[in-house]
Scaffold this active site. Sequence first.
Site, PDB file in Angstrom:
ATOM      1  N   TYR A  86       0.866  -1.186   0.000  1.00  0.00           N
ATOM      2  CA  TYR A  86       0.000   0.000   0.000  1.00  0.00           C
ATOM      3  C   TYR A  86       0.897   1.229   0.000  1.00  0.00           C
ATOM      4  CZ  TYR A  86      -3.757   3.177   1.674  1.00  0.00           C
ATOM      5  OH  TYR A  86      -4.663   4.198   1.830  1.00  0.00           O
ATOM      6  N   LYS A 132      -1.593  -1.480  -3.924  1.00  0.00           N
ATOM      7  CA  LYS A 132      -2.623  -0.445  -3.922  1.00  0.00           C
ATOM      8  C   LYS A 132      -1.863   0.870  -4.023  1.00  0.00           C
ATOM      9  CE  LYS A 132      -6.200   1.885  -1.260  1.00  0.00           C
ATOM     10  NZ  LYS A 132      -6.842   2.091   0.050  1.00  0.00           N
TER      11      LYS A 132
END
Length: 292
Positions: free
Chosen positions: A136, A165
């Site tokens: 992330y 992400k």
Amino acid sequence: MNNKFLGTGVALVTPFKSDLSVDYDALKKIVEFNIKNGVEYLVISGTTAESVTITKQEKKAITEAIVEINNGRVPLVLGIGGSNTALVIEEIKNTDLSAIDAILSVSPYYTKPTQEGVYQHFKAISAVCPIDIILYNVPGRTSKNIEPDTIIRLANEFENIVGVKEAGNSTYQYLQLLKNKPEDFLVISGDDDLALGVTLAGGSGVISVIGQAFPKEFSKMIRLGLKGDAKQAYKFHYRLMDGIDYIFEENNPAGIKAVFEALNLCSSAVRLPLVTASEALKSKISDFIKAF
């Protein structure tokens, strides 16, 4: 390609009662609402879940509740990350991951490690994590970008690091990742406003905030994007555009919780240091929902 995470994942909120305890009835309503309206997977304990103000006991209880409500219907992703590598490893080792399909692990924040430090952090996590890992990257919150070269290096070297992400709000960085990634590595948009464009460019979809309030429309838009049907997909994008702007106008998740309050799914309560959306913003959100 890991098809479990193709399409729309939603970063679930943690609904609170007026006394700021976790509202499990509202959580059930939100989970059911999303599964029934076609999202591909659910993300537990991300930024939008106010994970920094949730206790360890609450995180465990929330995860168990969502696992039970979901009952194996869609894949589940659990946020486990932080700035202390040893503590992240300890949490992975001490968490029951039997019903979880991947962890979402945020890049270290506040400490501002070098790219080599970020690489070593995720190398250490990869060595102990028994399930897939989605990196992330959210430099607006961590104050440190994971450079595309570092992400690609991790993708190439560790089999259980299956995707990122990416939430740097940089089209150029998305395109660098899409151009240079291994074929089966997932580039997942973490920016609702860029999600369709990223998907059309070859991305794997989105982990969305607004998607949990408009799951039917948002997941349809992303599925059209995955098919390359830009014309139909942008019809949904233009309908959702103002709403996306509104939910991030003050802070996340105050904005999305104001949407849920207007939809009668949960209260708009958030824990300090966050404060609820202003009346002016709630009014704009209410008007948007009526028009939608």
